[in-house]
Design an enzyme around this catalytic site. Structure first.
Site, PDB file in Angstrom:
ATOM      1  N   ASP A 137    -100.809 -67.431  17.379  1.00 37.22           N
ATOM      2  CA  ASP A 137     -99.651 -67.627  16.754  1.00 37.22           C
ATOM      3  C   ASP A 137     -99.278 -66.893  15.291  1.00 37.22           C
ATOM      4  O   ASP A 137     -99.692 -66.570  15.068  1.00 37.22           O
ATOM      5  CB  ASP A 137     -99.697 -69.291  16.161  1.00 37.22           C
ATOM      6  N   ASP A 145     -95.299 -65.340  20.879  1.00 43.09           N
ATOM      7  CA  ASP A 145     -95.494 -65.454  20.439  1.00 43.09           C
ATOM      8  C   ASP A 145     -96.252 -66.103  20.058  1.00 43.09           C
ATOM      9  O   ASP A 145     -97.009 -66.588  19.239  1.00 43.09           O
ATOM     10  CB  ASP A 145     -94.808 -65.887  19.147  1.00 43.09           C
ATOM     11  N   GLU A 146     -96.844 -66.800  21.425  1.00 39.67           N
ATOM     12  CA  GLU A 146     -98.405 -67.615  21.028  1.00 39.67           C
ATOM     13  C   GLU A 146     -99.175 -67.634  22.376  1.00 39.67           C
ATOM     14  O   GLU A 146     -98.837 -67.787  23.263  1.00 39.67           O
ATOM     15  CB  GLU A 146     -97.454 -68.949  20.555  1.00 39.67           C
TER      16      GLU A 146
END
Length: 352
Positions: free
Chosen positions: A14, A111-112
């Site tokens: 993350d 973003d992950e």
């Protein structure tokens, strides 16, 4: 003598304050200042915060908050517009960097991602992930280590920012047992309240609850599923298959409230035509239309209906969306309207 097989792990990667961090990379002079990204970057307009830097979060600013409220909390913050193309480009570099580590990568968003890996030293591998991403992009990430995706996802929050944390069957209840049920990935405030009405307030109590009781209250599928995640159980594999959208949507936030059935209908038809173009580009027909409305000041509702048959027909789609206006409260002013079209599955998943 053969060496024992290495253990399989799931890691959740993350990126820390991703959008704000990308903006600071582009504008180094902003480092250490409260940065708020949202809308067109104008806090006097109606828009919500996409992300806030850690410095801004210290003042209580967070994702989903109206920009105007953020500006009241931090008048001297730096407000920036959303630049989706820039974030997508950096995200692509991050995901390619993970794939170069010879692991299975399941992208979950800009973003992950989940990473499936076999290793004897998961903490060392997590540090390798962090360092590789930092070297490639200048961005920091946190890494949650788990024996399944659920535990890895939850573990990440314990490591933030820039940290590593391991959550497995061995320490699940020691770490999570006394936490509220909405600390679990997949349980929000509404479900947590329903569980509380049954006397279930903690993760341990949810794990101890009977499947039959939960099924009777929360449904035959969802009830037992909530019990499983209370026990930390998740059997879903890490998959490198590309994510496929189930739907497309468009929405408009009005700088001045919209009022009246005629105005609602005109805007809904316009949005429906735009979303139709999106699904045409994927060559996947619409099967269901949904309407999102946010009444002033900030009361959001959704409603939907199935279409008679899969279609690209612009009149059928626009008429179905406009028909949902009948379900709105025409006496209330509206600050946002949106249309979503759910689509047929892509050809590779339809069989035959």
């Amino acid at each position: 003598m053969s060496t024992p097989p290495r253990r399989r792990w799931v890691m959740h990667v993350d990126l820390d304050q991703f959008i704000a961090a990308v903006e600071v990379l582009r504008h180094p002079e902003l480092r250490g200042r409260p940065v708020v990204v949202g809308g067109r970057g104008d806090p006097t307009e109606r828009a919500v915060v996409s992300t806030a830097s850690y410095e801004a979060r210290e003042f209580g600013v967070g994702s989903g908050m109206p920009m105007r409220i953020a500006a009241r909390k931090i008048p001297d913050a730096v407000f920036l517009p959303v630049d989706a193309d820039a974030y997508m480009e950096v995200s692509g570099v991050v995901m390619d960097t993970l794939r170069k580590l010879d692991v299975v990568v399941e992208v979950m968003g800009w973003d992950e991602a989940f990473v499936g890996v076999e290793t004897d030293d998961p903490e060392a591998f997590a540090r390798t992930i962090h360092d590789a991403v930092l070297e490639a992009t200048g961005l920091h990430c946190s890494v949650g280590i788990g024996d399944n995706k659920l535990r890895a996802k939850i573990a990440t929050d314990f490591g933030k920012p820039q940290g590593i944390y391991r959550l497995t069957e061995e320490n699940w209840f020691a770490v999570m047992g006394e936490r509220p049920t909405d600390a679990l990935w997949g349980i929000g405030k509404k479900t947590s309240k329903k569980l509380a009405a049954l006397g279930i307030n903690t993760v341990q109590e949810l794990a101890d609850a009977s499947d039959q009781e939960l099924a009777a209250t929360l449904g035959p599928n969802m009830g037992p599923w909530y019990a499983r995640i209370g026990r930390g159980i998740d059997l879903s594999p890490v998959s490198a298959e590309p994510w496929v959208a189930r739907s497309h949507s468009r929405e408009t936030t009005f700088q001045q409230n919209l009022a009246g059935r005629e105005a609602f209908t005109e805007e809904i038809r316009r949005l429906a035509a735009r979303v139709r173009e999106d699904i045409l580009a994927e060559n996947r027909k619409a099967v269901r239309v949904a309407l999102k409305v946010r009444y002033a000041p900030f009361d959001t509702h959704t409603t939907s209906k199935s279409l008679p048959e899969p279609t690209f027909d612009p009149d059928v789609i626009a008429d179905a969306a406009a028909a949902l206006v009948d379900r709105l409260d025409h006496e209330r002013e509206v600050r946002l309207l949106g249309v979503r079209l759910e689509m047929t599955p892509p050809p590779s998943t339809q069989g035959g």
